[in-house]
Design a protein around this motif. Sequence first.
Motif, PDB file in Angstrom:
ATOM      1  N   ALA A   1       0.831  -1.405  -0.044  1.00 12.46           N
ATOM      2  CA  ALA A   1      -0.361  -0.322  -0.042  1.00 12.46           C
ATOM      3  C   ALA A   1       0.692   1.283   0.135  1.00 12.46           C
ATOM      4  O   ALA A   1       0.583   2.268  -0.505  1.00 12.46           O
ATOM      5  N   GLN A   2       1.619   0.956   0.804  1.00 14.70           N
ATOM      6  CA  GLN A   2       2.426   2.131   0.465  1.00 14.70           C
ATOM      7  C   GLN A   2       4.126   2.632  -0.995  1.00 14.70           C
ATOM      8  O   GLN A   2       4.292   3.525  -1.049  1.00 14.70           O
ATOM      9  N   ALA A   3       3.390   1.828  -1.645  1.00 14.50           N
ATOM     10  CA  ALA A   3       4.439   1.598  -2.503  1.00 14.50           C
ATOM     11  C   ALA A   3       3.709   2.902  -4.007  1.00 14.50           C
ATOM     12  O   ALA A   3       2.935   3.179  -3.628  1.00 14.50           O
ATOM     13  N   SER A   4       4.994   2.754  -4.519  1.00 16.42           N
ATOM     14  CA  SER A   4       4.711   3.845  -5.785  1.00 16.42           C
ATOM     15  C   SER A   4       4.300   2.700  -6.906  1.00 16.42           C
ATOM     16  O   SER A   4       4.118   2.067  -7.079  1.00 16.42           O
ATOM     17  N   VAL A   5       3.078   3.635  -7.822  1.00 21.56           N
ATOM     18  CA  VAL A   5       2.804   3.129  -9.198  1.00 21.56           C
ATOM     19  C   VAL A   5       3.857   2.789 -10.346  1.00 21.56           C
ATOM     20  O   VAL A   5       4.237   1.493 -10.642  1.00 21.56           O
ATOM     21  N   GLN A   6       4.897   3.857 -10.066  1.00 22.61           N
ATOM     22  CA  GLN A   6       6.211   3.138 -10.584  1.00 22.61           C
ATOM     23  C   GLN A   6       6.894   2.144  -9.991  1.00 22.61           C
ATOM     24  O   GLN A   6       7.463   1.409 -10.969  1.00 22.61           O
TER      25      GLN A   6
END
Length: 129
Positions: free
Chosen positions: A24-29
């Motif tokens: 959930a903390q990860a970016s779309v990239q």
Amino acid sequence: EQAEVAGLIGFFVNTLVLRSRVDAQASVQDLVRQSRETCLGAYAHQQVPFEKLVEVLQVERSLSHHPLFQVMLVLQNNETAELSLPGLQLTALEDEWRSAKFDLTLNVAETDQELLLSWEYSTELFSAA
């Protein structure tokens, strides 16, 4: 991928099982990068027969769900050709499936101009909304 079957007419399916863990903390990239690496790893082993994978992993089989995945992405990006037979008029029919084969399926058909998307889902798990 195999030249000896390239000219054959038939139903050839190449199911690749992919596992993704979404932080959930990860970016779309970051998610796109992770997905790319997962796909490249799967493509490197795509010649392994699906049933062999199920056998080696010793997955418990059940009639209520697929042994390795419940969500399917179907990409139809093959060249299409009109079929004509002398003396016959042919018309393509729409699929009439009324039950989902998996919990959730996203069908993507690639054309020259666009991507056509359709969803198929288990009504026991999801509503149309």
